[in-house]
Every structure is written in structure tokens, then in C-alpha cells.
Design an enzyme around this catalytic site. Sequence first.
Site, PDB file in Angstrom:
ATOM      1  N   GLY A 259       0.792  -1.232   0.000  1.00  0.00           N
ATOM      2  CA  GLY A 259       0.000   0.000   0.000  1.00  0.00           C
ATOM      3  C   GLY A 259       0.817   1.270   0.000  1.00  0.00           C
ATOM      4  N   GLU A 301       5.113  -5.866   1.541  1.00  0.00           N
ATOM      5  CA  GLU A 301       4.619  -6.272   0.219  1.00  0.00           C
ATOM      6  C   GLU A 301       4.300  -5.090  -0.685  1.00  0.00           C
ATOM      7  OE1 GLU A 301       2.105  -9.996   2.143  1.00  0.00           O
ATOM      8  OE2 GLU A 301       1.069  -8.199   1.435  1.00  0.00           O
ATOM      9  N   GLY A 303       3.759  -3.155  -4.056  1.00  0.00           N
ATOM     10  CA  GLY A 303       3.547  -3.445  -5.474  1.00  0.00           C
ATOM     11  C   GLY A 303       3.724  -2.147  -6.240  1.00  0.00           C
ATOM     12  N   ARG A 304       2.741  -1.261  -6.046  1.00  0.00           N
ATOM     13  CA  ARG A 304       2.714   0.040  -6.723  1.00  0.00           C
ATOM     14  C   ARG A 304       4.028   0.824  -6.558  1.00  0.00           C
ATOM     15  NH1 ARG A 304      -2.131   2.648  -7.211  1.00  0.00           N
ATOM     16  NH2 ARG A 304      -2.913   1.350  -5.524  1.00  0.00           N
ATOM     17  N   ARG A 341      -7.759   2.668 -14.611  1.00  0.00           N
ATOM     18  CA  ARG A 341      -7.699   3.309 -13.286  1.00  0.00           C
ATOM     19  C   ARG A 341      -8.436   4.654 -13.206  1.00  0.00           C
ATOM     20  NH1 ARG A 341      -3.758   4.556 -10.819  1.00  0.00           N
ATOM     21  NH2 ARG A 341      -4.478   3.819  -8.806  1.00  0.00           N
ATOM     22  N   TYR A 345     -11.222   4.391 -10.455  1.00  0.00           N
ATOM     23  CA  TYR A 345     -10.934   5.032  -9.159  1.00  0.00           C
ATOM     24  C   TYR A 345     -10.877   6.553  -9.248  1.00  0.00           C
ATOM     25  CZ  TYR A 345      -8.820   0.355  -8.766  1.00  0.00           C
ATOM     26  OH  TYR A 345      -8.574  -0.986  -8.819  1.00  0.00           O
ATOM     27  N   CYS A 372     -15.177   2.606 -26.903  1.00  0.00           N
ATOM     28  CA  CYS A 372     -16.560   3.050 -27.087  1.00  0.00           C
ATOM     29  C   CYS A 372     -17.288   3.196 -25.771  1.00  0.00           C
ATOM     30  CB  CYS A 372     -17.277   2.073 -28.003  1.00  0.00           C
ATOM     31  SG  CYS A 372     -16.590   2.164 -29.647  1.00  0.00           S
ATOM     32  N   TYR A 401      -0.715  -1.649 -11.973  1.00  0.00           N
ATOM     33  CA  TYR A 401      -2.147  -1.938 -12.174  1.00  0.00           C
ATOM     34  C   TYR A 401      -2.705  -1.458 -13.513  1.00  0.00           C
ATOM     35  CZ  TYR A 401      -1.698  -2.966  -7.228  1.00  0.00           C
ATOM     36  OH  TYR A 401      -1.274  -3.472  -6.034  1.00  0.00           O
TER      37      TYR A 401
HETATM   38  N1  LLP Z   1      -0.524  -6.993  -0.192  1.00  0.00           N
HETATM   39  C1  LLP Z   1      -1.826  -7.295  -0.299  1.00  0.00           C
HETATM   40  C2  LLP Z   1      -2.392  -8.323   0.561  1.00  0.00           C
HETATM   41  C3  LLP Z   1      -2.619  -6.613  -1.226  1.00  0.00           C
HETATM   42  O1  LLP Z   1      -3.911  -6.905  -1.322  1.00  0.00           O
HETATM   43  C4  LLP Z   1      -2.050  -5.626  -2.063  1.00  0.00           C
HETATM   44  C5  LLP Z   1      -2.857  -4.908  -3.042  1.00  0.00           C
HETATM   45  C6  LLP Z   1      -0.679  -5.359  -1.928  1.00  0.00           C
HETATM   46  C7  LLP Z   1       0.051  -6.063  -0.980  1.00  0.00           C
HETATM   47  C8  LLP Z   1       0.038  -4.359  -2.767  1.00  0.00           C
HETATM   48  O2  LLP Z   1      -0.461  -3.069  -2.653  1.00  0.00           O
HETATM   49  P1  LLP Z   1       0.382  -1.880  -3.311  1.00  0.00           P
HETATM   50  O3  LLP Z   1       1.704  -1.815  -2.598  1.00  0.00           O
HETATM   51  O4  LLP Z   1       0.547  -2.175  -4.744  1.00  0.00           O
HETATM   52  O5  LLP Z   1      -0.426  -0.660  -3.100  1.00  0.00           O
HETATM   53  N2  LLP Z   1      -6.075  -1.959  -8.479  1.00  0.00           N
HETATM   54  C9  LLP Z   1      -5.858  -0.931  -7.472  1.00  0.00           C
HETATM   55  C10 LLP Z   1      -4.997  -1.417  -6.342  1.00  0.00           C
HETATM   56  C11 LLP Z   1      -5.514  -2.672  -5.688  1.00  0.00           C
HETATM   57  C12 LLP Z   1      -4.586  -3.189  -4.649  1.00  0.00           C
HETATM   58  C13 LLP Z   1      -4.943  -4.572  -4.229  1.00  0.00           C
HETATM   59  N3  LLP Z   1      -4.086  -5.136  -3.237  1.00  0.00           N
HETATM   60  C14 LLP Z   1      -5.257   0.298  -8.142  1.00  0.00           C
HETATM   61  O6  LLP Z   1      -5.093   0.286  -9.354  1.00  0.00           O
HETATM   62  O7  LLP Z   1      -4.995   1.283  -7.470  1.00  0.00           O
END
Ligand code: LLP
Length: 449
Positions: A259, A301, A303-304, A341, A345, A372, A401
Amino acid sequence: MTSPLDALPFRHVLPHTADLSPQGRLAIGGCDLRELAERYGTPLYVFDEEDFRQTCREFRRAFESRWPEARVLYAAKAHLSRPIARIAAEEGLGMDVVSGGELAVALAGGMPAQRLYFHGNNKTPAELAQAVDAGVGRVVVDNFHELDLLARIAAERGVRQPILLRISPNVDPHTHAKTTTGVLDSKFGFAIATGDALRAVEAALAARSLELRGLHVHLGSPIFEIEPYEEAARVVCAFAAQAADATGFAFREFSPGGGFALAYTREQHPPTIDEYAERLTAALDEALATHRLERPSIHIEPGRALVGRAMVAVYTVGARKEIPGVRTYVSVDGGMADNIRPAMYGSRYEALSVDRPLAAEEETVTLAGKYCESGDILIRDARLPRLRPGELVALPASGAYNLAMSSNYNMALRPPVVAVRKGRARLLQRRETVEDLMARDIWPPEGGA
Ligand code: LLP
């Protein structure tokens, strides 16, 4: 290193290696984006491998220097392919996977099974069996149904599967409702408030085929504040102490999830990785001391925050529609099929001309996609130079994402991903083809006329 691009008010949303090419155009990893677009076509996703690797190292350094037993897992849901899995593995990261598909791709890309953590609120029996058979490092168990299933699957195989329990701590991360997870009203995890979390610890300890190693929380995404992580550390430690008293549970591992935020626009300045690491580990130490608990190892963890800035989307400008006194639409050759996105969102992005990255902002236009649907808008009210048809426009911070949530809507062909580094371009994923679109059809139809 300084670059003329440093003058841009949104320099910080561009990849590390962004610069001007000798032709005065936008370059990443030493590659001119117009040349790449001419070679690979648009829409095109350009991956700054150096930026991604550096961010992997920054996360590792920030956490491992403060917490020797720290492990950084890349949340593969943000963007995954075999080449990306390989790079993450090379950088010493583990990986969070959430489906049999992600698990298979991660393994095929060379990520060691031991470094995989398997998440999800409704893993199927087949997926759990696949995970146990592969030997994943941890299954992060989300609910009682899964606890029973996994215990049975592991027992059948004579395996003792290490697990974490996903806890719902009821902490609000103040982000988009669609990406808020750690509150009471959520489909994820065992709630502390209802007593489920404690019952889950008891059940996990009683299951001989499971080895309960610790607790996991994930609050939401993106989280621009640090307080929610501090609060989660306090709540989880208090719960761990309660569970230890009630059941003898040993709190050996803790994951505060992902997150960590990323800057998408000029106004956004999220905490640095060091700031997240400093305050999270300090809050955790304090809470552990309060409850006389020993330091668990931690698994984060992101991701983004790992992959988001490393990719830039490149589109070609096409039609222009002016509605006097209302709005001007400038359409590009991609849109919601490669980036849902903004529609999903309300996410905001910056845009700049690849051909004239430093050109003055001359007008306010709405950058529209080609699909479309009226909602297919990439940026409402973008400040841009007057873009001409055929000009290339880049949207930074497109790594997380976008492609992961891409679709074939309108039979769109998913864009290629090109990695750039030190002046060299390598195609990581080719563009989809019309043959790909038809590859799953049974044709001619079985038992046809
Ligand atoms: N760990 C768990 C258990 C998660 O569910 C997620 C994301 C992450 C780690 C990684 O989160 P990050 O560091 O990437 O923020 N599609 C949405 C985001 C959905 C995130 C889902 N879970 C978007 O485009 O903003």
C-alpha cells in the site's frame, strides 16, 4: 545527475533515468521514446529497468538496515510477467501472489517457491493444492473455510505448511473505498473485533498439518499517510500478546502488507521509503516493548511503489474535438483497455509531449481514450501544449495496475512492454495480435451445421 527535465513541476513522477535525448525528445534508459514508438508502435509501455531495480534495492536497504529480519516481497498483482519475476528474483525479493495464474508465472520466471507468499480471500482447492505442491514459503490464510481446506490438503500430502493468518485490524487507511481493505466491513481476513482472529489462532495451532508462523495485515492502497501503519502495528501487537496469553501462540512473523504510495501528479509527495521504514519499525518496536514481545521477522509487500514509476505509457495523438465554451477532447490510441484506473478510481495522471517535453502548457484539454464508452477518459482537464495529430504523448507512473488490469475491450490488443537500460531496448512482452484474440475460439464450431 542533472537534466533539463528537472525544470518540470512533475519531474518526480518520471522514472529515474528520464532525460532529453540528443534530439530534444523524452528519453528513458538512454532510449529516445519516439524511436521506440516507431519501432514497436503505440500504445507502448516503456519499462525503466534501472528505476525498478533501484527501487527494489531502496526498499531492501530501508527495511533491512533497520530490521535485519526483514524481507521485501513484490506484490505481483501490480504487474507480472516472467521477465519481471526474474528481475525481482535477481534483486533478492520474494513475491506475493494471489492466484494459481500468478503462482505459475512467478515460478516460470524463476522466482524460488520458498520466497512466494500466497494470498487471497477465496483460494480454490485446486489453487491451494498447486501452492502446497509447489512448496510456497507461506500461505496467508484468510478465513475458516480456507483453514480447513488447507489443513486437509497439506495432511493428504504429508506436508506441514507454514502459514500466516490475515487479520482484519479495523484501521482506516483513508484511501479510495474500492481499495480499502483493513476495516471491519471488508471481505478480507479474520476480524479481531468479532473474536474470529483469536478463534483462527486456536484452530491453526490445533491443525497438525499447518505451522502458524505469524500474522498479516493489509490496510489498503495507496496509503499516503504513515499513521495507519503505526496504528496497525499497535493493534496487531496487542492482539498477538492476547493470543499468546490465551493459546501460547508465538508471534514470529509479521507482515504489515503493502500500500505504500506513489506520486502520480505534481501535487503528490508521498512519504519516502525511508520515512515509511523508519516510522513503521519504530512503532513496531514500541508496541512490542509495551507487550513484552520479541521482535518477529517482518515481510513487506509493496507493489505500486516498486513498479509504478518505472513505466511510462506512450500514446499517439489522433482526433481533436472542440465544443466551444464546454470542453476540448484530444483522443489517443489507447485508453481504458490498457488503463482502467481513471474510470475505476478517478485516478489522476500527468501527461507530457514526447516530442517536446519542455513545451509550455498552452491549453486545458481532456485526454480521451479510443474505446466506445464516454467514461473512457485518461485525464480530465490536463494542462498541455497544443498537441498535433501524430504527436506522441507520455503518461508517467503507469507501471502499477495498468497492464495488470488491462482487457481486450473492443477487441483491443494489449500493448507491448519494452525494457530500456543504458541505451538498449529489450522487448519483454510483444503486442497482442488478432490471432491471439481468436486463439481460444473453437473454430469452426464443434458439431457445426
Ligand atoms: N498486499 C496485499 C495483501 C494486497 O492486497 C495488495 C494490493 C498489496 C500487498 C500491494 O499493494 P500496493 O503496494 O501495490 O499498493 N487496483 C488498485 C490497487 C488494488 C490493490 C490490491 N491489493 C489500483 O489500481 O490502485
